[in-house]
Design an enzyme around this catalytic site. Structure first.
Site, PDB file in Angstrom:
ATOM      1  CG  ASP A 291      -1.975   1.038   1.237  1.00 58.73           C
ATOM      2  OD1 ASP A 291      -2.410   1.425   0.137  1.00 58.73           O
ATOM      3  OD2 ASP A 291      -2.401   1.459   2.335  1.00 58.73           O
TER       4      ASP A 291
ATOM      5  CG  HIS B  88      -4.811   8.416   3.483  1.00 59.44           C
ATOM      6  ND1 HIS B  88      -3.966   8.929   2.518  1.00 59.44           N
ATOM      7  CD2 HIS B  88      -5.303   7.263   2.969  1.00 59.44           C
ATOM      8  CE1 HIS B  88      -3.951   8.114   1.478  1.00 59.44           C
ATOM      9  NE2 HIS B  88      -4.756   7.107   1.726  1.00 59.44           N
TER      10      HIS B  88
END
Length: 285
Positions: free
Chosen positions: A83, A181
């Site tokens: 990721d 995020h």
């Protein structure tokens, strides 16, 4: 299933059938255990997502080995996914170890730089039967040490996606439609019109980053608009750390991590189960 999967086929199937495969950020043995237990119980395919920081913390080879054991011992599709990796070197390390799913995040550079870097990773990954995810546009917030201020966040321009995919050969595409995020300070407003335009332009699976804190209704709308992988990180960390803190405060003399890690895993597992159901991937293994 016997071995770790290439995520491409998992995600093509998900987009076609109208669900998403949840990608949970894991960090160590306990978090991998927790995610896999829930996925096995619900018969869901699952992606274990590891950032560069996680690899630095636990060790790339250790994470690889734990994920391989999980795949070998459980009869559900499991992928280990890199990721938000940003360098060819770290991605190649994992490809050599047997990782079949990688993300190159070139969104910090210009459009042309992003294409050039992504193309290099696609060419490299082909040699190892690996699937590649790229990001077009920037998500605000913090992922590991990568911080993007709100002023620097950029929505994905639908007019660029076809050219990007054709020139890179990438397998999946992460888009910026208003998610971010970390913890949201206010309810995010997602640009569904933008997502629908992108969906109608491309056939490859679309990736939704920053899904922690997004309502089930909004996530499912994104899934209906082509999102086949939904990334969840922050919403797993909070219950784990809250439960661990509670146990340690209430039991100051407890030193056996096998006892104080249990309640943390249990609380995290509740969220994993909830998110699998949100993604409608239960029973899809």
């Amino acid at each position: 299933m016997g071995q770790l999967q290439n995520s491409k086929d998992m995600l093509i199937k998900a987009r076609k059938e109208g669900y998403a495969v949840p990608a949970f950020n894991i960090h160590n043995l306990e978090t991998i255990h927790t995610v896999i237990e829930a996925a096995v119980e619900l018969k869901s395919p699952v992606i274990l997502a590891a950032t560069p920081g996680t690899m630095d913390y636990s060790g790339r080879a250790y994470i690889q080995a734990i994920a391989e054991v999980a795949a070998r011992e459980n009869d559900i599709p499991i992928a280990l996914h890199l990721d938000h990796h940003e360098t060819l070197e770290t991605i190649e390390e994992s490809l050599k170890l047997g990782t079949k799913s990688v993300m190159i995040d070139g969104s910090f550079g210009s459009f042309e730089d992003n294409i050039a870097l992504t193309k290099k990773v696609v060419d490299m990954a082909k040699k190892y039967d690996g699937a590649v995810e790229a990001e077009l546009g920037k998500l605000v917030g913090q992922e590991d040490d990568l911080v993007v201020d709100a002023a620097d966040g950029a929505y994905t321009d639908p007019d660029t996606v076809v050219e990007f995919i054709e020139r890179t050969g990438v397998d999946t595409l992460a888009v910026a439609i208003g998610t971010g995020h970390g913890v949201y300070e206010s309810e995010p407003k997602l640009d569904f019109d933008r997502l629908e335009k992108i969906k109608n332009l491309i056939d490859i699976p679309i990736i939704l980053h920053g899904a922690s804190g997004i309502s089930q209704e909004d996530v499912r709308k994104c899934i209906s608009l082509g999102c086949a992988k939904v990334n969840i990180s922050t919403e797993l960390k909070i219950p784990f750390s809250d439960a661990l803190r509670k146990v340690l405060v209430e039991n100051p003399n407890e030193t056996d991590m096998r006892k104080y890690m249990g309640p943390a895993k249990d609380k995290m597992k509740e969220v994993v189960i909830e998110k699998i159901k949100m993604c409608m991937s239960d029973g899809k293994a």
